[in-house]
Design a protein around this motif. Structure first.
Motif: not given
Length: 354
Positions: A13-19, A25-27, A41-43
């Protein structure tokens, strides 16, 4: 208790996403204790995905062609996942959509090992010129069933061990960039010398390829050493030097440093302090064991452990490969088995392109 095997590719599971700073364009997505760079915004956080760890070798198939420019290795005929920096941000591993599982996606559960299903293999560094002759010996037999293997789990894949054992004392030793070597005595057929996965045929006459293990055992009379320590004890350590892993330490001769003493009668390991006391008692020298860096009260803090892994090796002005952490006194973990794990120095991985 069985030790959980490494899963090169698993459902997570993806736990978190940050810039990613200074990027439109990337995170950065966080999975377990790992982080990997993704397109914006891919996931989303909470997505169920496939996570392939570093050292994964993906097959040469159309669905992985987007990796060709950065990850293809002709020597291994596949796409190698390694540590890299993207826009100054550390990226380790690869996230794939659950759809790569095809008909198996619907029933996929978090934690499922899909390594074999996806045809993924473990990447192995191709031996440099002169190394193959030192490290590929003749097998005496398969791995001895009485002897535990020496693989340690990376903390990023077992990050919850920090929470489960917070505050427990751990011995921290340097992890060396070499090859595992186990030595023990059998009253029926004498000294055994094993590589990481194979019991090697005796080579007292130096006639086989892959003589590094037996060369060292013979030159340093490890048979006598085993008898001194105890015929019931298995020595397990790291062999480093010429012809091994590119000789990262630029050593002129082979060096063997013990990290385990395992009692075949009791099925127990000696603590570092017990090993040190025994070595001093027998006069085996200050450099017989791997170097102990410190003892710590285990923090529930992955970043603190990653920071602790950094530093210079005792074998020269170069980054150490990392650290190995073992409970004091010896203990067990519900997932790991023996309460022991490794923390690889990210600086080292980047320097070596791994």
């Amino acid at each position: 208790m069985m030790t959980e095997e490494r899963k090169l590719a698993s459902v997570q599971i993806i736990e978190s996403i940050e810039d990613v700073p200074n990027s439109d364009n990337l995170q950065v997505a966080r999975i377990l204790g790992w982080q990997t760079v993704i397109r914006r915004n891919e996931y989303n956080p909470g997505d169920k995905i496939i996570y392939a760890e570093i050292d994964s070798l993906l097959p040469e198939e159309p669905q992985y062609e987007f990796l060709r420019k950065c990850c293809y290795t002709s020597a291994n005929k596949g796409f190698r996942i390694k540590s890299m920096k993207i826009r100054g941000c550390l990226s380790q591993g690869l996230i794939l959509p659950l759809s790569v599982l095809g008909e198996h996606a619907e029933n996929a559960q978090v934690g499922d090992d899909v390594t074999e299903l996806l045809g993924i293999r473990k990447w192995e560094r191709a031996p440099a010129e002169g190394e193959k002759a030192r490290l590929f010996g003749h097998a005496r037999g398969s791995w001895p069933h009485r002897i535990p293997k020496t693989d340690e789990k990376r903390i990023q894949s077992a990050v919850h061990v920090l929470e489960r054992h917070e505050g427990k004392m751990f011995s921290v030793t340097e992890k060396y960039d070499g090859t595992s070597m186990s030595v023990f005595w059998d009253p029926e057929d004498g000294l055994h010398v094993c590589s990481r996965n194979v019991d090697l045929k005796p080579d007292y006459e130096h006639k086989w390829n892959g003589t590094a293990y037996w060369d060292y055992a013979i030159e340093h009379d490890l048979e006598s050493v085993v008898h001194q320590i105890g015929d019931n004890v298995v020595l397990q350590g790291e062999l480093i030097g010429p012809g091994i892993q590119g000789n990262h330490y630029k050593l002129e001769a082979l060096v063997y440093r013990v990290f385990n003493m395992y009692d075949l009668n009791t099925g127990k390991y000696s603590s570092y302090q017990e090993m040190s006391d025994r070595v001093k008692e027998l006069g085996l020298g200050n450099d017989f064991l791997v170097h102990e860096i410190c003892n710590i009260s285990l923090p529930n803090d992955l970043q603190a452990m990653l920071k602790l892994s950094k530093g210079k090796s005792v074998y020269g002005d170069m980054s150490r490969e990392g650290i190995v952490c073992r409970a004091v006194p010896e203990d067990r973990d519900v997932k790991l088995g023996r309460l022991s794990f490794k923390v690889i120095n990210d600086d080292f991985l980047l320097e070596k392109g791994e």
